[in-house]
Design an enzyme around this catalytic site. Sequence first.
Site, PDB file in Angstrom:
ATOM      1  N   PHE A  18     -41.308 -47.236 -60.233  1.00 41.55           N
ATOM      2  CA  PHE A  18     -41.538 -48.236 -61.081  1.00 41.55           C
ATOM      3  C   PHE A  18     -41.168 -49.038 -61.896  1.00 41.55           C
ATOM      4  O   PHE A  18     -40.982 -50.226 -61.968  1.00 41.55           O
ATOM      5  CB  PHE A  18     -42.718 -46.991 -61.497  1.00 41.55           C
ATOM      6  CG  PHE A  18     -43.278 -46.869 -63.195  1.00 41.55           C
ATOM      7  CD1 PHE A  18     -44.169 -48.356 -63.180  1.00 41.55           C
ATOM      8  CD2 PHE A  18     -42.932 -45.923 -64.237  1.00 41.55           C
ATOM      9  CE1 PHE A  18     -44.344 -47.758 -64.222  1.00 41.55           C
ATOM     10  CE2 PHE A  18     -43.244 -46.058 -65.299  1.00 41.55           C
ATOM     11  CZ  PHE A  18     -43.957 -47.562 -65.472  1.00 41.55           C
ATOM     12  N   THR A  26     -39.539 -43.506 -52.435  1.00 39.87           N
ATOM     13  CA  THR A  26     -40.828 -43.127 -53.871  1.00 39.87           C
ATOM     14  C   THR A  26     -41.057 -44.228 -53.236  1.00 39.87           C
ATOM     15  O   THR A  26     -41.739 -44.557 -54.368  1.00 39.87           O
ATOM     16  CB  THR A  26     -40.122 -42.089 -54.963  1.00 39.87           C
ATOM     17  OG1 THR A  26     -38.841 -42.597 -54.908  1.00 39.87           O
ATOM     18  CG2 THR A  26     -39.933 -40.596 -54.032  1.00 39.87           C
ATOM     19  N   VAL A  33     -28.098 -45.528 -51.735  1.00 36.85           N
ATOM     20  CA  VAL A  33     -26.858 -45.771 -52.641  1.00 36.85           C
ATOM     21  C   VAL A  33     -26.247 -43.873 -52.546  1.00 36.85           C
ATOM     22  O   VAL A  33     -25.391 -43.960 -53.023  1.00 36.85           O
ATOM     23  CB  VAL A  33     -27.431 -45.914 -53.759  1.00 36.85           C
ATOM     24  CG1 VAL A  33     -28.114 -47.176 -54.177  1.00 36.85           C
ATOM     25  CG2 VAL A  33     -28.014 -44.542 -54.592  1.00 36.85           C
ATOM     26  N   ALA A  66     -29.551 -44.607 -65.926  1.00 43.33           N
ATOM     27  CA  ALA A  66     -30.864 -44.302 -66.352  1.00 43.33           C
ATOM     28  C   ALA A  66     -30.807 -42.663 -66.229  1.00 43.33           C
ATOM     29  O   ALA A  66     -31.269 -42.144 -65.197  1.00 43.33           O
ATOM     30  CB  ALA A  66     -32.213 -44.620 -65.434  1.00 43.33           C
ATOM     31  N   TYR A  91     -33.021 -32.493 -60.845  1.00 44.52           N
ATOM     32  CA  TYR A  91     -33.279 -33.667 -61.270  1.00 44.52           C
ATOM     33  C   TYR A  91     -32.613 -33.718 -62.806  1.00 44.52           C
ATOM     34  O   TYR A  91     -31.215 -34.573 -63.202  1.00 44.52           O
ATOM     35  CB  TYR A  91     -34.593 -33.614 -61.782  1.00 44.52           C
ATOM     36  CG  TYR A  91     -35.229 -34.779 -61.850  1.00 44.52           C
ATOM     37  CD1 TYR A  91     -34.665 -36.389 -62.001  1.00 44.52           C
ATOM     38  CD2 TYR A  91     -35.691 -35.627 -63.921  1.00 44.52           C
ATOM     39  CE1 TYR A  91     -35.330 -37.573 -62.482  1.00 44.52           C
ATOM     40  CE2 TYR A  91     -35.984 -36.403 -64.500  1.00 44.52           C
ATOM     41  CZ  TYR A  91     -35.707 -37.507 -63.715  1.00 44.52           C
ATOM     42  OH  TYR A  91     -35.829 -38.653 -64.112  1.00 44.52           O
ATOM     43  N   LYS A 101     -28.982 -35.500 -63.584  1.00 40.80           N
ATOM     44  CA  LYS A 101     -29.205 -36.494 -64.706  1.00 40.80           C
ATOM     45  C   LYS A 101     -28.077 -36.274 -66.120  1.00 40.80           C
ATOM     46  O   LYS A 101     -27.455 -37.237 -66.696  1.00 40.80           O
ATOM     47  CB  LYS A 101     -29.995 -36.577 -64.838  1.00 40.80           C
ATOM     48  CG  LYS A 101     -31.485 -36.791 -64.140  1.00 40.80           C
ATOM     49  CD  LYS A 101     -31.455 -38.734 -64.090  1.00 40.80           C
ATOM     50  CE  LYS A 101     -32.521 -39.383 -63.572  1.00 40.80           C
ATOM     51  NZ  LYS A 101     -31.814 -40.956 -63.400  1.00 40.80           N
ATOM     52  N   THR A 116     -42.559 -42.510 -69.940  1.00 39.49           N
ATOM     53  CA  THR A 116     -42.804 -44.688 -69.771  1.00 39.49           C
ATOM     54  C   THR A 116     -44.532 -43.843 -68.839  1.00 39.49           C
ATOM     55  O   THR A 116     -43.727 -43.731 -67.826  1.00 39.49           O
ATOM     56  CB  THR A 116     -41.841 -44.930 -69.271  1.00 39.49           C
ATOM     57  OG1 THR A 116     -41.061 -44.856 -70.460  1.00 39.49           O
ATOM     58  CG2 THR A 116     -42.330 -46.471 -69.129  1.00 39.49           C
TER      59      THR A 116
END
Length: 327
Positions: A12, A36, A58, A115, A146, A150, A176
Amino acid sequence: MERVLITGAAGFLGSHLCDRFIQEGFHVIGMDNLITGHLSNIEHLLPLENFEFHHHDVSKFVHVAGKLDYILHFASPASPIDYLKIPIQTLKVGSLGTHNLLGLARVKKARMLIASTSEVYGDPLVHPQTEEYYGNVNPIGPRGVYDEAKRFQEAITMAYHTYHGIETRIVRIFNTYGPRMRLNDGRVLPAFIGQALRGEDLTVFGDGSQTRSFCYVSDQVDGIFKLLMSDYVYPVNIGNPDEITILQFAQEIIKLTGTDQKLVFKELPKDDPMQRQPNITKAKEILAWSPKIRRDEGLRITYQYFQSLPEEKLFQKDHKDFKAYKS
Ligand code: UDP
């Protein structure tokens, strides 16, 4: 011509970033393992001379031929349902993937933007969330894979900056939305719109008093672009501070879709943050950025996108067979 590598390019946010960098006159190298992401999000870019696509995970060694000026690491499952289904890949792309890309940035002398997410604040005890807040994260809960990936990603990125002198940028992305979200990724906006379009009840988790603040994708991409081009190395929140409860949000979606669906209340998932709103003072002061698109406008455009999808997509369960991917 400047060259940028964007990981998660078929996702996205990644696909919208590819569009922006193409518009800005860059040569864009998109990379994705398509676990995804969907190629349909970047189909329109594939014929372009200034765009190339690499099907690659990656978490494994990353090779890109030629010079690179910028790397944007946007590869990661990002919806709570996705990272529950693929927890190990989520941890690996945020940790091993980031490590590989920082190594690439070092060799290429590229500037790297990662990100990060409002999830680093966990279920926040400070409201609205400023970049100085350290967060309230449960490392072993369902969101831990997650959130901690991060948080590690931020730590290793700062370490490469201080130890190796790499130019780095960290964006903390708040909720978002916009076209190209996956209809069945479990996130609240596609979930509600999908339910309304199928004539089903809208599933509100808990009593719906938890809050979120939704940012339209073009605003998010603009904030990310400005941060990349700035000289600020510490984390910056990018999001829209316009906060609402999930219950109000469900009512807005019913109004938007012109349906008379009912609400059904389901159990609140474990560790679901009760409130979330970005403090965007830093983004305003350092980047001269603030969101422009109001929620009614953003929702209208997003609804049109979901309406334009072929009807069978509405009834398709998420057809991705995550088990087919090795972790
Ligand atoms: N939510 C909901 N119904 C749904 C999907 C989500 O009420 O069908 C709620 C969820 O519990 C959370 C909020 O909507 O409080 C936002 O969820 P999402 O998965 O979009 O992202 P999050 O911000 O939690 O990462």
